[in-house]
Design a protein around this motif. Sequence first.
Motif, PDB file in Angstrom:
ATOM      1  N   TYR B  62       0.967  -1.291  -0.071  1.00  0.00           N
ATOM      2  CA  TYR B  62      -0.045  -0.097   0.287  1.00  0.00           C
ATOM      3  C   TYR B  62       0.730   1.500  -0.066  1.00  0.00           C
ATOM      4  N   ASP B 120      -0.760  -7.877   6.789  1.00  0.00           N
ATOM      5  CA  ASP B 120      -1.796  -7.176   7.412  1.00  0.00           C
ATOM      6  C   ASP B 120      -0.876  -7.801   8.478  1.00  0.00           C
ATOM      7  N   TYR B 126      -2.298  -0.188   7.233  1.00  0.00           N
ATOM      8  CA  TYR B 126      -1.986  -0.646   5.573  1.00  0.00           C
ATOM      9  C   TYR B 126      -1.115  -2.458   5.926  1.00  0.00           C
ATOM     10  N   TRP B 294     -12.167  -6.576   2.783  1.00  0.00           N
ATOM     11  CA  TRP B 294     -11.260  -5.942   3.069  1.00  0.00           C
ATOM     12  C   TRP B 294      -9.998  -7.266   2.870  1.00  0.00           C
ATOM     13  N   TYR B 295      -9.907  -8.038   3.173  1.00  0.00           N
ATOM     14  CA  TYR B 295      -9.736  -8.986   2.913  1.00  0.00           C
ATOM     15  C   TYR B 295      -8.330  -8.916   1.257  1.00  0.00           C
ATOM     16  N   HIS B 298      -8.186  -3.134   0.823  1.00  0.00           N
ATOM     17  CA  HIS B 298      -8.598  -2.296   1.920  1.00  0.00           C
ATOM     18  C   HIS B 298      -9.397  -1.277   1.537  1.00  0.00           C
ATOM     19  N   ARG B 302     -13.794  -1.947   5.610  1.00  0.00           N
ATOM     20  CA  ARG B 302     -12.830  -1.788   6.854  1.00  0.00           C
ATOM     21  C   ARG B 302     -12.563  -2.993   7.447  1.00  0.00           C
ATOM     22  N   ARG B 303     -11.311  -3.424   8.733  1.00  0.00           N
ATOM     23  CA  ARG B 303     -10.571  -4.020   8.834  1.00  0.00           C
ATOM     24  C   ARG B 303     -11.749  -4.879  10.093  1.00  0.00           C
TER      25      ARG B 303
END
Lengths: 259, 604
Positions: B62, B120, B126, B294-295, B298, B302-303
């Motif tokens: 990222y 991650d 990030y 998200w996986y 991103h 969200r996470r």
Amino acid sequence: MADDVTMRVWRGDADGGDFAEFTLPAQEGEVVLDVIHRIQATEAGDLACRWNCKAGKCGSCSAEINGRPRLMCMTRMDQLPEGPVTVAPMRTFPIIRDLVTDVSFNFEVAKSVPAFAPPPRPEEGYRMAQIDIERGQEFRKCIECFMCQDVCHVIRDHEDNKPQYAGPRFFIRYAELEMHPLDTNDRRELLRQQGGLGMCNITKCCTEVCPEHIKITDNAIIPMKERVVDATYDPVAWLGRKILRRKKATPQQAVTHGA
Amino acid sequence: MTEYETHDYDVIVIGAGGAGLRAAIEAKDRGLRTALICKSLLGKAHTVMAEGGVAAAMGNVYAEDSWQVHFRDTMRGGKMLNNWRMAQLHAMESPDRVQELEAWGALFDRTTDGRILQRDFGGHRYARLAHVGDRTGLELIRTLQQRAVAMDIDVFMECKILRLLSDADGVVSGAVGYWRATGEMVVFSARSTVIATGGAGKSWKYTSNSWECTGDGHAMSLWAGADLIDMECVQFHPTGMVWPLSVRGILVTEGVRGDGGVLRNSEGKRFMFEYVADMFRAETAESEEEADRWYEDHSAGRRPPELLPRDEVARAINTEVKSGRGTPHGGVFLDIASRRSAEVIRRRLPSMYHQFMELAGVDITHEPMEVGPTCHYIMGGVRVDAETAAATVPGLFVAGEAAGGMHGSNRLGGNSLSDLLVFGRRAGIGASDFATGRSGQVVPNQAEIDRTVDEALAPFTRDEGENPYQVHHDLQDTMQTLVGIIRTQSELDEALEKLDELTSRASRVAVGGGRSYNPGWNLATDLPAMLTVSRCVTLGARDRRESRGGHTREDFPNADPEFGKVNLVQRQPSGGGMDEEIKIGPEPIPEMPDELKALFEETH
């Protein structure tokens, strides 16, 4: 599961020793190292054994369990045959005490391997393709348990071979450097003379005992034997390799491979 | 009087994990006579156990990552108790330290365009962790070890250091210890001493730490008059193995969750969605669908809450199990089998695959793992100067887990390996500069040497006494049950009483056999440090009457803004060793400059 386990543990020092027998209640899921620890805590506080991580990652607790080199921390009691379990120190190295051996031979050999020598780092960092480093990564899984050295018959029963033989652990180190896309050293002649690669007659014992399942013989020793032979006896192959190596090191090549 | 051998160096480094190796490399590179001393063989230190990766804002995956974001993540993960300057230096310098490893032979996994791949991890905004499958620690220690060998650094292996030595002016001037192989004593005199002895987890029963992690450096620094800070902050990693009992505590890398693994309770529910603290709500997914998007990308969601900082996840697991929603062996399920292909799991997590297959008979490509919290890391440690890693007594430098401040009250995964490299190097520079500037002969205090040697050998002179293994076992029980993941006043008071009792018992241990490679005796000499560190953790836990990061009080469940402004500092003012009372009190944490404060206002 049996109620008791019987352990025959070698005890002694450089002057000699013998197996001592310990019988303990069995416990579910235990590995050999757990039982050694219980013997220490109860019957023999000074029973010497080397260990650190107890998870198969550090390679400290190598021993010969029922005659076979294994990590004590990764050998489950319930997977060994019924009857007494024999635990002895690695035979190839001098005894310090009980299960602890003097493995300094290996640290001395390590000093004799010329270091990694890359070209200067470009501003944005080195580029290497995953496919070009995978073989090196396999060799770098080595946890230095030295069981491949222990089982290698070239030095196991021939102390006099040690000064001119690096052993399987260092054959994969040479191979890792030789196959590194960025390395600029040529260690093949050194491996032939000082490393004694020619003495290995590929019985694959090292591969069999490797707890990291590194294919030491097939992926390191045999290719290195070929490269040494090429370098020493075949000028055409030598020239071809020179050209190939130069190509492999360029960033453009790395990008093509990775895409 | 006992005979001993002596060695003289400019810089001695005690501990040969990542921090010690990096410090020694730096000192040697600057031309100083350098010795590296380690309790085990070279390359076996606990760094080898690190799995997931080394955090560095290189921006390879990222591009929008930067040291500022890494700094902010680190401070928030530590609940703002961190030494801001350490966190800043760490975030700024770790990319260079990772690149440097590559020049020394490390082979990190690659991106498709041939750069270092980053994965991650919990608490990192990030994908930031440079890694090699799930054996990054091995790669790091082997690379540094091979570098140290190539530089011909003198290494003293299987050498246990007992005490630091001072000169007549109170300047740290070396150390005394013994060779484990022979039991013979050895004294090092040195112009600078670096402590890089790692952690202290071996005082707890369920721990990911090896036998070496007995807090030697924390205790020796305290005994020498140095300050310790925030010793109550101990990280319980959320995912350790829980079964079989004999392997309980062994680490299961956070990389499992980084690569898509999820936590479920016995009802099959992804329970982490219920445990999102306000501080993290804005950046955490609200539904499984959002988290799963998200996986892949991103920016598409969200996470997942499974990737909250470790303290949050560990407490949640603890609550689920206590509420009766645990697994048969008292953990929760960590499931990657239903989420990723067997091929991906074996490639990304090879050592986890083998660890579960060989130790538990569980195939993680087909079945979920059972996991629960395990004592993993101590954030508290020796108070150091951020720039030089100098402790508060002259001549002493501390790096890695033994140092405090960098991680505040909770460490993010991946920030330990980068910490080792950044501050190992800085300690090497600090120690080199101090050694170069120190004039005159270095003369360690003879009385300290004699007293240490006598104390160490005393267990051989007692015909009968306490069994060191039993004392250690009882210490682990005490710390596990009374000073574990959730703490309360009455239990902490009880722990202090028990520690008095255990300290008295430890002074009466007797060992059989000779001095050569005698684990019973070796353990007896580890006990004083373990007891001192356990006391410091308990005192800190008693006095920090709030919950923050790796310190949770049942009777004070919330963070207290006043406590957020202070370090709890512990010291023995006259450097009187084990017998002197430990003083503890709050001192203000250094205040962050405005331009860094602004980083916390810009986002969300």
